[in-house]
Design a protein around this motif. Structure first.
Motif, PDB file in Angstrom:
ATOM      1  N   PRO A  32       0.846  -1.192   0.000  1.00 51.02           N
ATOM      2  CA  PRO A  32       0.000   0.000   0.000  1.00 51.02           C
ATOM      3  C   PRO A  32       0.883   1.245   0.000  1.00 51.02           C
ATOM      4  N   LEU A  33       0.453   2.273  -0.711  1.00 49.53           N
ATOM      5  CA  LEU A  33       1.170   3.546  -0.693  1.00 49.53           C
ATOM      6  C   LEU A  33       0.396   4.521   0.181  1.00 49.53           C
ATOM      7  N   LEU A  34       1.021   4.952   1.268  1.00 49.35           N
ATOM      8  CA  LEU A  34       0.435   5.958   2.150  1.00 49.35           C
ATOM      9  C   LEU A  34       0.892   7.326   1.676  1.00 49.35           C
ATOM     10  N   VAL A  35      -0.063   8.179   1.336  1.00 52.26           N
ATOM     11  CA  VAL A  35       0.246   9.505   0.816  1.00 52.26           C
ATOM     12  C   VAL A  35      -0.266  10.552   1.796  1.00 52.26           C
ATOM     13  N   LYS A  36       0.653  11.386   2.268  1.00 54.66           N
ATOM     14  CA  LYS A  36       0.289  12.478   3.164  1.00 54.66           C
ATOM     15  C   LYS A  36       0.500  13.815   2.470  1.00 54.66           C
ATOM     16  N   GLY A  37      -0.119  14.845   3.016  1.00 52.49           N
ATOM     17  CA  GLY A  37       0.037  16.183   2.464  1.00 52.49           C
ATOM     18  C   GLY A  37      -1.144  17.029   2.857  1.00 52.49           C
ATOM     19  N   GLU A  38      -0.987  18.338   2.780  1.00 61.35           N
ATOM     20  CA  GLU A  38      -2.099  19.207   3.141  1.00 61.35           C
ATOM     21  C   GLU A  38      -3.235  19.046   2.138  1.00 61.35           C
ATOM     22  N   PRO A  39      -4.467  19.361   2.547  1.00 63.13           N
ATOM     23  CA  PRO A  39      -5.591  19.246   1.619  1.00 63.13           C
ATOM     24  C   PRO A  39      -5.332  20.034   0.330  1.00 63.13           C
ATOM     25  N   ASP A 122      -6.816   9.022   8.528  1.00 60.68           N
ATOM     26  CA  ASP A 122      -6.580   9.642   9.827  1.00 60.68           C
ATOM     27  C   ASP A 122      -7.839  10.208  10.470  1.00 60.68           C
ATOM     28  N   LYS A 123      -8.962  10.159   9.763  1.00 58.96           N
ATOM     29  CA  LYS A 123     -10.224  10.596  10.365  1.00 58.96           C
ATOM     30  C   LYS A 123     -10.776   9.569  11.347  1.00 58.96           C
ATOM     31  N   ALA A 124     -10.380   8.314  11.190  1.00 60.35           N
ATOM     32  CA  ALA A 124     -10.933   7.236  11.998  1.00 60.35           C
ATOM     33  C   ALA A 124     -10.223   7.153  13.345  1.00 60.35           C
ATOM     34  N   ASP A 125     -10.717   6.250  14.183  1.00 54.85           N
ATOM     35  CA  ASP A 125     -10.113   5.982  15.478  1.00 54.85           C
ATOM     36  C   ASP A 125      -8.658   5.535  15.316  1.00 54.85           C
ATOM     37  N   ILE A 126      -7.837   5.784  16.324  1.00 54.44           N
ATOM     38  CA  ILE A 126      -6.416   5.490  16.242  1.00 54.44           C
ATOM     39  C   ILE A 126      -6.145   4.013  16.010  1.00 54.44           C
ATOM     40  N   GLU A 127      -7.046   3.124  16.453  1.00 54.40           N
ATOM     41  CA  GLU A 127      -6.837   1.685  16.277  1.00 54.40           C
ATOM     42  C   GLU A 127      -7.284   1.190  14.904  1.00 54.40           C
ATOM     43  N   PHE A 128      -7.945   2.040  14.153  1.00 48.64           N
ATOM     44  CA  PHE A 128      -8.477   1.644  12.848  1.00 48.64           C
ATOM     45  C   PHE A 128      -7.404   1.071  11.915  1.00 48.64           C
ATOM     46  N   PRO A 129      -6.264   1.747  11.729  1.00 55.32           N
ATOM     47  CA  PRO A 129      -5.247   1.181  10.822  1.00 55.32           C
ATOM     48  C   PRO A 129      -4.732  -0.177  11.282  1.00 55.32           C
ATOM     49  N   ASN A 130      -4.515  -0.334  12.585  1.00 53.53           N
ATOM     50  CA  ASN A 130      -4.017  -1.620  13.097  1.00 53.53           C
ATOM     51  C   ASN A 130      -5.006  -2.756  12.850  1.00 53.53           C
ATOM     52  N   ASP A 131      -6.290  -2.425  12.844  1.00 49.84           N
ATOM     53  CA  ASP A 131      -7.313  -3.447  12.626  1.00 49.84           C
ATOM     54  C   ASP A 131      -7.325  -3.965  11.189  1.00 49.84           C
ATOM     55  N   LEU A 132      -6.579  -3.304  10.305  1.00 47.40           N
ATOM     56  CA  LEU A 132      -6.522  -3.728   8.898  1.00 47.40           C
ATOM     57  C   LEU A 132      -5.177  -4.335   8.521  1.00 47.40           C
ATOM     58  N   LEU A 133      -4.271  -4.487   9.514  1.00 43.96           N
ATOM     59  CA  LEU A 133      -2.920  -4.954   9.207  1.00 43.96           C
ATOM     60  C   LEU A 133      -2.919  -6.302   8.494  1.00 43.96           C
ATOM     61  N   TRP A 134      -3.619  -7.268   9.071  1.00 45.04           N
ATOM     62  CA  TRP A 134      -3.628  -8.623   8.503  1.00 45.04           C
ATOM     63  C   TRP A 134      -4.222  -8.615   7.102  1.00 45.04           C
ATOM     64  N   GLU A 135      -5.358  -7.953   6.963  1.00 44.43           N
ATOM     65  CA  GLU A 135      -6.097  -7.991   5.697  1.00 44.43           C
ATOM     66  C   GLU A 135      -5.288  -7.370   4.554  1.00 44.43           C
ATOM     67  N   ALA A 164      -2.711  14.046   7.788  1.00 45.56           N
ATOM     68  CA  ALA A 164      -1.806  14.178   8.933  1.00 45.56           C
ATOM     69  C   ALA A 164      -2.486  14.827  10.128  1.00 45.56           C
ATOM     70  N   GLU A 165      -3.801  14.568  10.297  1.00 45.18           N
ATOM     71  CA  GLU A 165      -4.513  15.111  11.448  1.00 45.18           C
ATOM     72  C   GLU A 165      -4.110  14.392  12.737  1.00 45.18           C
ATOM     73  N   LYS A 166      -3.705  13.142  12.614  1.00 46.30           N
ATOM     74  CA  LYS A 166      -3.192  12.406  13.771  1.00 46.30           C
ATOM     75  C   LYS A 166      -2.139  11.411  13.306  1.00 46.30           C
ATOM     76  N   GLU A 167      -1.260  11.031  14.234  1.00 47.49           N
ATOM     77  CA  GLU A 167      -0.210  10.079  13.902  1.00 47.49           C
ATOM     78  C   GLU A 167      -0.803   8.681  13.718  1.00 47.49           C
ATOM     79  N   LEU A 168      -0.251   7.932  12.769  1.00 47.93           N
ATOM     80  CA  LEU A 168      -0.694   6.570  12.522  1.00 47.93           C
ATOM     81  C   LEU A 168       0.233   5.594  13.242  1.00 47.93           C
ATOM     82  N   PRO A 169      -0.272   4.418  13.630  1.00 39.83           N
ATOM     83  CA  PRO A 169       0.540   3.460  14.395  1.00 39.83           C
ATOM     84  C   PRO A 169       1.777   3.007  13.626  1.00 39.83           C
ATOM     85  N   ASP A 170       2.871   2.778  14.374  1.00 44.55           N
ATOM     86  CA  ASP A 170       4.140   2.368  13.753  1.00 44.55           C
ATOM     87  C   ASP A 170       3.999   1.056  12.985  1.00 44.55           C
TER      88      ASP A 170
END
Length: 275
Positions: A32-39, A122-135, A164-170
């Protein structure tokens, strides 16, 4: 499994060499490509452009604050099944009838390789990205209600955007390729404008560039105008036939450029809001 796809941009999406290289490596690595930047820097448009250039379907999952990871996989409509059971409807025993795939499920079961856009994660809960790790790592997920594993028929090209509204899990970051899209400088912005308005008059181009970057740089704004606002402003000026001299001073049709009342008030006040 790697692919031979090579993304070089499209006529209406100008991409710099660094982003193009990162994107193509991510495709080859099936990451997956994570792309950050201002709106307004073209994060969402990148996925749309890739789908267009590579002739692939685009599946978009727009994330909200209430979105759960499960929503992207599948939903089991137990209420409808119970309702059908009470009414004596046929087929209640077939649980698959009550399983609806989410956007990730749609991408995994697509008949051809597609582009999957997970927009504003980054709009979702902080645990949201981790919940998709396996998938996202294994490109599969399990449906316990039907004892079925959904595996990707064709691994999708996954683009994930963040403001970049919040940090994503390592742990999530480690599994992604990453690129930060800087706001275009004047040279690149000119190329972007020309891609949308190839017949723009040079005077209008020069005046709008000067006014646009002046407003972004010298005023303290709640929401700086982005590329989309600039393109809309140019179009509005063309349609209105407004003279192009002194655009920085007058800022006609300012509402196309600045979308917040306090920002318009700041720019109208010659003694307030300047840095």
């Amino acid at each position: 499994m790697t692919t031979n796809y090579q993304f070089t941009g499209t006529d209406d999406y100008i991409i710099n060499d660094d982003l193009m290289l990162t994107m193509n490596i991510a495709i080859k690595m099936n990451k997956p490509l994570l792309v950050k930047g201002e709106p307004g820097t073209g994060k969402t448009a990148l996925a749309e452009s890739i789908a267009k250039a590579l002739d692939m379907p685009l599946i978009t999952w727009s994330i909200k604050s209430t979105t759960k990871a499960q929503d992207g996989l599948y939903q089991y409509d137990v209420v409808k099944r119970l309702y059908d059971s009470e009414l004596g409807n046929e087929g209640v025993e077939d649980i698959k009838r009550y399983i609806k795939l989410g956007k990730i499920g749609e991408a995994f079961t697509s008949d051809k390789q597609c582009v999957l856009l997970i927009d504003e994660i980054d709009k979702a809960d902080i645990e949201f990205p981790n919940d998709l790790l396996w998938e996202l790592d294994r490109m599969e997920f399990y449906i316990p209600e039907t004892d079925e594993t959904i595996k990707a028929n064709h691994k999708p090209i996954v683009i994930i955007t963040s403001n970049a509204e919040k940090e994503l899990p390592d742990a999530f970051l480690r599994r992604c390729a990453f690129h930060y899209i800087d706001f275009p400088d004047e040279k690149l912005m000119r190329e972007i404008v020309l891609a949308h308005y190839p017949d723009i008059e040079e005077e209008l181009m020069t005046q709008t560039m000067d006014a646009f970057f002046y407003v972004r740089e010298y005023y303290e704004l709640k929401k700086k105008p982005s590329t989309s606002e600039l393109l809309d402003w140019i179009n509005a000026l063309q349609l209105a036939g407004i003279p192009t001299d002194n655009l920085r001073r007058d800022l006609p049709l300012m509402s196309f450029l600045l979308k917040k009342d306090e920002d318009r008030d700041t720019v109208k006040n010659p003694y307030g809001g300047l840095r």
